[in-house]
Design a protein around this motif. Structure first.
Motif, PDB file in Angstrom:
ATOM      1  N   ARG A   4      -5.384  43.741  48.334  1.00 54.14           N
ATOM      2  CA  ARG A   4      -4.655  43.284  47.140  1.00 54.14           C
ATOM      3  C   ARG A   4      -4.256  41.823  47.234  1.00 54.14           C
ATOM      4  O   ARG A   4      -3.882  41.216  46.225  1.00 54.14           O
ATOM      5  CB  ARG A   4      -3.398  44.143  46.936  1.00 54.14           C
ATOM      6  CG  ARG A   4      -3.704  45.625  46.793  1.00 54.14           C
ATOM      7  CD  ARG A   4      -2.444  46.470  46.833  1.00 54.14           C
ATOM      8  NE  ARG A   4      -1.575  46.232  45.686  1.00 54.14           N
ATOM      9  CZ  ARG A   4      -0.356  46.769  45.566  1.00 54.14           C
ATOM     10  NH1 ARG A   4       0.123  47.542  46.524  1.00 54.14           N
ATOM     11  NH2 ARG A   4       0.382  46.511  44.497  1.00 54.14           N
ATOM     12  N   ASP A  78       3.601  45.300  45.217  1.00 53.83           N
ATOM     13  CA  ASP A  78       4.159  46.250  44.245  1.00 53.83           C
ATOM     14  C   ASP A  78       5.227  45.581  43.385  1.00 53.83           C
ATOM     15  O   ASP A  78       5.292  45.809  42.163  1.00 53.83           O
ATOM     16  CB  ASP A  78       4.766  47.459  44.963  1.00 53.83           C
ATOM     17  CG  ASP A  78       3.730  48.402  45.541  1.00 53.83           C
ATOM     18  OD1 ASP A  78       2.538  48.288  45.176  1.00 53.83           O
ATOM     19  OD2 ASP A  78       4.112  49.263  46.363  1.00 53.83           O
ATOM     20  N   LEU A  80       5.530  42.419  42.569  1.00 56.69           N
ATOM     21  CA  LEU A  80       4.917  41.506  41.609  1.00 56.69           C
ATOM     22  C   LEU A  80       4.189  42.269  40.503  1.00 56.69           C
ATOM     23  O   LEU A  80       4.227  41.869  39.335  1.00 56.69           O
ATOM     24  CB  LEU A  80       3.962  40.552  42.324  1.00 56.69           C
ATOM     25  CG  LEU A  80       4.657  39.463  43.158  1.00 56.69           C
ATOM     26  CD1 LEU A  80       3.662  38.760  44.070  1.00 56.69           C
ATOM     27  CD2 LEU A  80       5.358  38.449  42.261  1.00 56.69           C
ATOM     28  N   ASP A  81       3.552  43.372  40.847  1.00 53.03           N
ATOM     29  CA  ASP A  81       2.891  44.188  39.821  1.00 53.03           C
ATOM     30  C   ASP A  81       3.900  44.726  38.813  1.00 53.03           C
ATOM     31  O   ASP A  81       3.597  44.854  37.621  1.00 53.03           O
ATOM     32  CB  ASP A  81       2.141  45.357  40.471  1.00 53.03           C
ATOM     33  CG  ASP A  81       0.843  44.927  41.137  1.00 53.03           C
ATOM     34  OD1 ASP A  81       0.437  43.766  40.954  1.00 53.03           O
ATOM     35  OD2 ASP A  81       0.254  45.760  41.857  1.00 53.03           O
ATOM     36  N   CYS A  83       6.660  43.309  37.909  1.00 50.51           N
ATOM     37  CA  CYS A  83       7.403  42.241  37.227  1.00 50.51           C
ATOM     38  C   CYS A  83       6.433  41.118  36.861  1.00 50.51           C
ATOM     39  O   CYS A  83       6.336  40.112  37.570  1.00 50.51           O
ATOM     40  CB  CYS A  83       8.516  41.724  38.145  1.00 50.51           C
ATOM     41  SG  CYS A  83       9.653  40.575  37.353  1.00 50.51           S
ATOM     42  N   PRO A  84       5.707  41.258  35.746  1.00 52.17           N
ATOM     43  CA  PRO A  84       4.665  40.287  35.383  1.00 52.17           C
ATOM     44  C   PRO A  84       5.167  38.855  35.220  1.00 52.17           C
ATOM     45  O   PRO A  84       4.390  37.910  35.400  1.00 52.17           O
ATOM     46  CB  PRO A  84       4.123  40.834  34.062  1.00 52.17           C
ATOM     47  CG  PRO A  84       4.468  42.288  34.084  1.00 52.17           C
ATOM     48  CD  PRO A  84       5.766  42.389  34.814  1.00 52.17           C
ATOM     49  N   GLN A  85       6.448  38.683  34.885  1.00 50.71           N
ATOM     50  CA  GLN A  85       6.959  37.326  34.688  1.00 50.71           C
ATOM     51  C   GLN A  85       7.264  36.612  35.999  1.00 50.71           C
ATOM     52  O   GLN A  85       7.498  35.404  36.020  1.00 50.71           O
ATOM     53  CB  GLN A  85       8.211  37.338  33.800  1.00 50.71           C
ATOM     54  CG  GLN A  85       9.433  37.995  34.414  1.00 50.71           C
ATOM     55  CD  GLN A  85       9.522  39.487  34.122  1.00 50.71           C
ATOM     56  OE1 GLN A  85       8.499  40.161  33.990  1.00 50.71           O
ATOM     57  NE2 GLN A  85      10.740  39.999  34.019  1.00 50.71           N
ATOM     58  N   VAL A  87       6.345  34.972  39.633  1.00 51.78           N
ATOM     59  CA  VAL A  87       5.189  34.273  40.192  1.00 51.78           C
ATOM     60  C   VAL A  87       5.179  34.295  41.712  1.00 51.78           C
ATOM     61  O   VAL A  87       4.185  33.928  42.332  1.00 51.78           O
ATOM     62  CB  VAL A  87       5.136  32.807  39.707  1.00 51.78           C
ATOM     63  CG1 VAL A  87       4.821  32.744  38.215  1.00 51.78           C
ATOM     64  CG2 VAL A  87       6.445  32.084  40.018  1.00 51.78           C
ATOM     65  N   ARG A 129       1.273  34.377  43.045  1.00 48.47           N
ATOM     66  CA  ARG A 129       0.137  34.606  42.153  1.00 48.47           C
ATOM     67  C   ARG A 129      -0.861  33.457  42.286  1.00 48.47           C
ATOM     68  O   ARG A 129      -0.487  32.282  42.266  1.00 48.47           O
ATOM     69  CB  ARG A 129       0.605  34.731  40.704  1.00 48.47           C
ATOM     70  CG  ARG A 129       1.501  35.933  40.457  1.00 48.47           C
ATOM     71  CD  ARG A 129       1.624  36.257  38.986  1.00 48.47           C
ATOM     72  NE  ARG A 129       2.668  37.255  38.769  1.00 48.47           N
ATOM     73  CZ  ARG A 129       2.504  38.568  38.956  1.00 48.47           C
ATOM     74  NH1 ARG A 129       1.325  39.035  39.333  1.00 48.47           N
ATOM     75  NH2 ARG A 129       3.503  39.397  38.739  1.00 48.47           N
ATOM     76  N   SER A 131      -2.888  32.267  40.147  1.00 52.99           N
ATOM     77  CA  SER A 131      -2.865  31.386  38.983  1.00 52.99           C
ATOM     78  C   SER A 131      -1.770  30.332  39.097  1.00 52.99           C
ATOM     79  O   SER A 131      -1.970  29.161  38.738  1.00 52.99           O
ATOM     80  CB  SER A 131      -2.674  32.202  37.702  1.00 52.99           C
ATOM     81  OG  SER A 131      -1.483  32.974  37.772  1.00 52.99           O
TER      82      SER A 131
END
Length: 203
Positions: A4, A78, A80-81, A83-85, A87, A129, A131
């Protein structure tokens, strides 16, 4: 276990047994490990090469003189998955002696002020992340000792930061550590300047 997180490890002049112990401590973690040679005096450039490895959406790094808790990588991914906001997510760390025995645990609940003023505040196991890292990485490639600090500050400006109160990293203390053998005043000044330019994002 399906990977992951792309994780890189930069080798340099650390004892081979420390590096082997570091890699062994990662056994069972949901990661794809990339081992690359470090570049003396050019940590930012070497880190950039490390972050370029792989294609997974989450990134991290490990230092070959430290030890890690493999399960912490799962907890961070987990978080971060869920809590999409966010980084970036990070853990507490334990200080260890030169032999790798724990001395004390550093509790590092997140503070923007402390992050901005201390290179060792966000210093446990850190997952970010891809990105967010890619968007700011070019700002850190020509910095040496404080490249990690500036990178986490710039990433944190792009979204939320999650703190997990678990030990993820065991930070080995010994006389030859880079932060003990000489700082980089120019990098500190540049970090402060970057923060000043972007200070409105932290209000």
């Amino acid at each position: 276990m399906e990977p992951r997180i792309d994780v890189h490890l930069l080798t340099l002049n650390e004892p081979v047994e420390w590096r082997e112990a570091c890699i062994a401590s990662l056994d069972g973690a949901p990661i794809q490990l990339h081992v690359l040679p470090g570049i003396p005096g050019r940590i930012g450039e070497a880190r950039a090469a490390g972050y370029a490895q792989g294609t997974l959406p989450l990134l991290s790094f490990v230092d070959p003189d430290d030890l890690y808790e493999a399960s912490a990588f799962t907890h961070l991914a987990d978080a971060l998955d869920a809590c999409p906001q966010a980084v970036m997510a990070y853990t507490d760390e334990a200080l260890t002696d030169e032999a790798g025995r724990d001395i004390a645990v550093r509790r590092l609940a997140y503070s923007r002020w402390q992050h901005a003023n201390s290179a060792s505040h966000v210093h446990g196991l850190i997952v970010m992340r891809r990105s967010a890292v890619q968007a700011v990485l070019k700002e850190t490639t020509d910095i040496n000792n404080f490249a990690d600090w500036l990178l986490t500050l710039l990433v944190a400006m792009r979204g939320g930061v999650l703190y997990l109160p678990i030990v993820g990293r065991h930070w080995r203390q010994y006389p030859q550590q880079s932060h003990r053998t000489g700082g980089d005043p120019d990098a500190v000044r540049r970090t402060r300047h970057t923060l000043g330019q972007a200070s409105n994002l932290w209000r």
